[in-house]
Design an enzyme around this catalytic site. Structure first.
Site, PDB file in Angstrom:
ATOM      1  CG  HIS A   1      -2.665  -6.682  10.455  1.00 21.81           C
ATOM      2  ND1 HIS A   1      -1.439  -6.383   9.912  1.00 21.81           N
ATOM      3  CD2 HIS A   1      -3.301  -5.480  10.620  1.00 21.81           C
ATOM      4  CE1 HIS A   1      -1.342  -5.070   9.747  1.00 21.81           C
ATOM      5  NE2 HIS A   1      -2.457  -4.497  10.166  1.00 21.81           N
TER       6      HIS A   1
ATOM      7  CD  GLU B   1      -1.361  -0.143   3.646  1.00 25.15           C
ATOM      8  OE1 GLU B   1      -1.525  -1.190   4.247  1.00 25.15           O
ATOM      9  OE2 GLU B   1      -1.976   0.900   3.892  1.00 25.15           O
TER      10      GLU B   1
ATOM     11  CB  CYS C   1      -2.513  -4.389   6.429  1.00 23.22           C
ATOM     12  SG  CYS C   1      -1.961  -2.813   7.036  1.00 23.22           S
TER      13      CYS C   1
HETATM   14  P1  HMG Z   1      -3.617   6.689  21.321  1.00 23.05           P
HETATM   15  O1  HMG Z   1      -4.998   7.157  21.249  1.00 23.05           O
HETATM   16  O2  HMG Z   1      -2.556   7.724  21.265  1.00 23.05           O
HETATM   17  O3  HMG Z   1      -3.304   5.789  22.587  1.00 23.05           O
HETATM   18  O4  HMG Z   1      -3.334   5.727  20.125  1.00 23.05           O
HETATM   19  P2  HMG Z   1      -4.240   5.377  23.807  1.00 23.05           P
HETATM   20  O5  HMG Z   1      -4.482   6.555  24.650  1.00 23.05           O
HETATM   21  O6  HMG Z   1      -5.428   4.596  23.272  1.00 23.05           O
HETATM   22  O7  HMG Z   1      -3.241   4.391  24.556  1.00 23.05           O
HETATM   23  C1  HMG Z   1      -2.829   3.200  23.955  1.00 23.05           C
HETATM   24  C2  HMG Z   1      -2.771   2.156  25.060  1.00 23.05           C
HETATM   25  O8  HMG Z   1      -1.664   2.488  25.930  1.00 23.05           O
HETATM   26  C3  HMG Z   1      -4.012   2.083  25.967  1.00 23.05           C
HETATM   27  O9  HMG Z   1      -4.199   0.733  26.281  1.00 23.05           O
HETATM   28  C4  HMG Z   1      -3.558   2.857  27.208  1.00 23.05           C
HETATM   29  O10 HMG Z   1      -4.268   2.468  28.384  1.00 23.05           O
HETATM   30  C5  HMG Z   1      -2.105   2.445  27.281  1.00 23.05           C
HETATM   31  P3  HMG Z   1      -5.604  -0.009  25.910  1.00 23.05           P
HETATM   32  O11 HMG Z   1      -6.651   0.741  26.635  1.00 23.05           O
HETATM   33  O12 HMG Z   1      -5.757   0.141  24.408  1.00 23.05           O
HETATM   34  O13 HMG Z   1      -5.366  -1.412  26.329  1.00 23.05           O
HETATM   35  N1  HMG Z   1      -1.236   3.347  28.059  1.00 23.05           N
HETATM   36  C6  HMG Z   1      -0.260   2.902  28.869  1.00 23.05           C
HETATM   37  N2  HMG Z   1       0.138   1.656  29.209  1.00 23.05           N
HETATM   38  C7  HMG Z   1       1.186   1.541  30.078  1.00 23.05           C
HETATM   39  N3  HMG Z   1       1.839   2.606  30.599  1.00 23.05           N
HETATM   40  C8  HMG Z   1       1.455   3.863  30.307  1.00 23.05           C
HETATM   41  C9  HMG Z   1       0.367   4.053  29.401  1.00 23.05           C
HETATM   42  N4  HMG Z   1      -0.243   5.150  28.880  1.00 23.05           N
HETATM   43  C10 HMG Z   1      -1.223   4.689  28.062  1.00 23.05           C
HETATM   44  N5  HMG Z   1       2.106   4.901  30.837  1.00 23.05           N
HETATM   45  C11 HMG Z   1      -3.942   4.087  18.547  1.00 23.05           C
HETATM   46  C12 HMG Z   1      -3.630   4.357  19.981  1.00 23.05           C
HETATM   47  C13 HMG Z   1      -3.938   2.597  18.243  1.00 23.05           C
HETATM   48  C14 HMG Z   1      -5.314   4.660  18.213  1.00 23.05           C
HETATM   49  C15 HMG Z   1      -2.857   4.801  17.674  1.00 23.05           C
HETATM   50  O14 HMG Z   1      -1.602   4.192  17.853  1.00 23.05           O
HETATM   51  C16 HMG Z   1      -3.175   4.799  16.196  1.00 23.05           C
HETATM   52  O15 HMG Z   1      -3.922   5.638  15.676  1.00 23.05           O
HETATM   53  N6  HMG Z   1      -2.535   3.860  15.420  1.00 23.05           N
HETATM   54  C17 HMG Z   1      -2.739   3.735  13.982  1.00 23.05           C
HETATM   55  C18 HMG Z   1      -3.979   2.948  13.637  1.00 23.05           C
HETATM   56  C19 HMG Z   1      -3.861   1.493  14.019  1.00 23.05           C
HETATM   57  O16 HMG Z   1      -2.782   0.935  14.149  1.00 23.05           O
HETATM   58  N7  HMG Z   1      -5.021   0.798  14.098  1.00 23.05           N
HETATM   59  C20 HMG Z   1      -5.054  -0.611  14.402  1.00 23.05           C
HETATM   60  C21 HMG Z   1      -6.260  -1.326  13.789  1.00 23.05           C
HETATM   61  S1  HMG Z   1      -6.425  -0.931  12.044  1.00 23.05           S
HETATM   62  C22 HMG Z   1      -5.191  -1.889  11.277  1.00 23.05           C
HETATM   63  O17 HMG Z   1      -4.626  -2.773  11.862  1.00 23.05           O
HETATM   64  C23 HMG Z   1      -4.873  -1.552   9.867  1.00 23.05           C
HETATM   65  C24 HMG Z   1      -3.556  -0.840   9.639  1.00 23.05           C
HETATM   66  O18 HMG Z   1      -2.479  -1.711   9.789  1.00 23.05           O
HETATM   67  C25 HMG Z   1      -3.555  -0.196   8.255  1.00 23.05           C
HETATM   68  C26 HMG Z   1      -3.882  -1.045   7.057  1.00 23.05           C
HETATM   69  O19 HMG Z   1      -4.691  -1.952   7.048  1.00 23.05           O
HETATM   70  O20 HMG Z   1      -3.331  -0.688   6.031  1.00 23.05           O
HETATM   71  C27 HMG Z   1      -3.352   0.311  10.611  1.00 23.05           C
END
Ligand code: HMG
Length: 386
Positions: free
Chosen positions: A235, A81, A113
């Site tokens: 994935h 991609e 992906c």
């Molecule tokens: P965010 O909103 O910045 O993070 O981004 P958050 O506030 O949700 O925190 C993440 C986790 O860290 C949470 O845990 C927090 O509690 C924890 P959860 O509630 O999820 O279990 N946390 C801590 N843990 C330990 N110590 C600390 C601490 N502070 C917080 N001090 C988000 C998270 C995934 C949204 C962001 O990384 C993002 O936008 N990523 C990109 C999109 C993505 O990867 N999506 C995944 C599904 S889609 C997919 O897989 C397709 C993809 O590969 C693309 C494709 O297909 O081409 C992306």
């Protein structure tokens, strides 16, 4: 008896630079724990100027050609991609770098992906019709989000190549497949953008819905029950996503111990924690990591869940072949990960911005792989052996 078809060789590559996520957290004023434990990522691979999806793909596939020769390969399917051209398949450059026969079909597949799984399924179909042929499937991507966006910590880069044929040496892929498609905007990249747009939390929700839907469809089509899958590779946009997925699936499937199911993922995460998201390659990096790090027996069934935003997903499985370990290259990707040069946050930012340049340019000689992207001359991309 139907002849087994599947993966007979698997090889991966990554870039020559990396940024530790502790450095990213420090620069952003975020707690490192959020990245290390919260999303389960330690490092991200970062490309040099003369590395791109073509050089990574060729680096991943070269050991396969060295071992098996190019003779029986009549199809090269390139999943990505991170397209470098709106028309021409990136695999054509790889075809030339690897010295494949001109009597080969080469094409590129796209669906976020997910597309390496489509490529694998198409490869199985081609071999079923012509069992003497081999198909080279390559997944290669550089995951880039906007600077200072929520996805930034999940960036990464890498490529993985698989050789698909009859009577495979590593894994036979079973025919049952569970499918899922829904028109959503969880992650996408319009043609005028070099970085993805993402609705991060929504993307996690859709991914988890797709796990259940694709798994139920897989079982209804004759697939194995959860209890008959010795491991599952998900994935991994970040490794914690696989843990969330397993928790959801194990509960849904009535697993005896959800906690044990989640801890059985450990060996699938070792490489991805250091690579970052490799988009199309990611689920197969999980498989490679499992094959290299776990003690598994011949005949064990491995479930595979592939997800691509937008969104398309598939759940299927393969069984391990007697002696499969003798056909791996244990530690080869880890050696590349270890050999990367660590960069600091300032250098990472400078490189991220510089990667957006357009027009004609020459690249500096930087990468450590066997092939390099030399630049763009008269709007034509130039590649050479390093
Ligand atoms: P965010 O909103 O910045 O993070 O981004 P958050 O506030 O949700 O925190 C993440 C986790 O860290 C949470 O845990 C927090 O509690 C924890 P959860 O509630 O999820 O279990 N946390 C801590 N843990 C330990 N110590 C600390 C601490 N502070 C917080 N001090 C988000 C998270 C995934 C949204 C962001 O990384 C993002 O936008 N990523 C990109 C999109 C993505 O990867 N999506 C995944 C599904 S889609 C997919 O897989 C397709 C993809 O590969 C693309 C494709 O297909 O081409 C992306």
């Amino acid at each position: 008896m139907t002849r087994a078809i599947g993966i007979t060789d698997i090889s991966a590559a990554t870039t020559s630079l990396f940024l530790p996520l502790t450095a990213l957290a420090e620069a952003q004023g975020t707690s490192a724990g959020k990245y290390l434990r919260g999303i389960g990522q330690h490092e991200m691979s970062v490309p040099c100027e003369d590395e791109d999806i073509v050089t990574l793909a060729a680096r991943a596939a070269a050991p396969i050609i060295e071992r098996h020769g190019a003779g029986d390969i009549r199809t090269l399917l390139f999943a990505t991609e991170t397209g470098i051209d709106q028309s021409k398949a990136a695999g054509i450059y790889v075809h030339e770098l690897l010295g494949l026969s001109e009597n080969t079909r080469v094409l590129e597949l796209k669906e976020a992906c997910y597309s390496a799984t489509a490529a694998l399924q198409f490869a199985l179909g081609i071999v079923a019709r012509n069992p003497g042929e081999k198909v080279l499937v390559i997944a290669s991507d550089i995951a880039r989000y906007e600077l200072d966006s929520s996805g930034e910590a999940t960036q990464g880069a890498g490529a993985l190549a698989m050789l698909v044929c009859a009577d495979p040496a590593i894994m036979a892929i079973e025919p049952a497949s569970g499918l899922f498609t829904e028109n959503v905007h969880d992650f996408w990249r319009p043609n005028d953008r070099t970085t993805a747009l993402v609705d991060g939390r929504f993307s996690v929700t859709v991914y988890l819905r797709a796990v259940i839907s694709a798994y139920d469809d897989y079982v209804s089509r004759g697939g194995a029950k959860f209890a008959d899958l010795s491991r599952v590779c998900f994935h991994q946009p970040f490794t914690k996503m696989a843990a969330k997925a397993m928790q959801t699936l194990a509960k849904h499937a009535g697993a005896e111990s959800v906690a044990n199911a989640v801890s059985s993922l450990e060996e699938t995460m070792i490489l991805n924690r250091r690579l970052g998201n490799t988009y199309t390659a990611s689920v197969y990096m999980g498989l490679l990591s499992l094959l290299e790090h776990a003690e598994l027996e011949a005949g064990e069934r491995i479930g595979i869940f592939s997800y691509g935003s937008g969104a398309v997903a598939e759940f299927f499985a393969g069984t391990l072949i007697e002696g499969y370990r003798n056909h791996l290259r244990p530690g080869a990707l880890t050696a590349q990960l270890d050999a990367r040069r660590e960069i600091d946050y300032a250098e990472y930012r400078e490189r991220h911005t510089r990667a957006d340049r357009t027009g004609d340019f020459e690249t500096r000689v930087e990468g450590r792989g066997p092939f390099r992207f030399a630049g763009v001359r008269d709007s034509i991309r130039a590649y050479e052996k390093a």
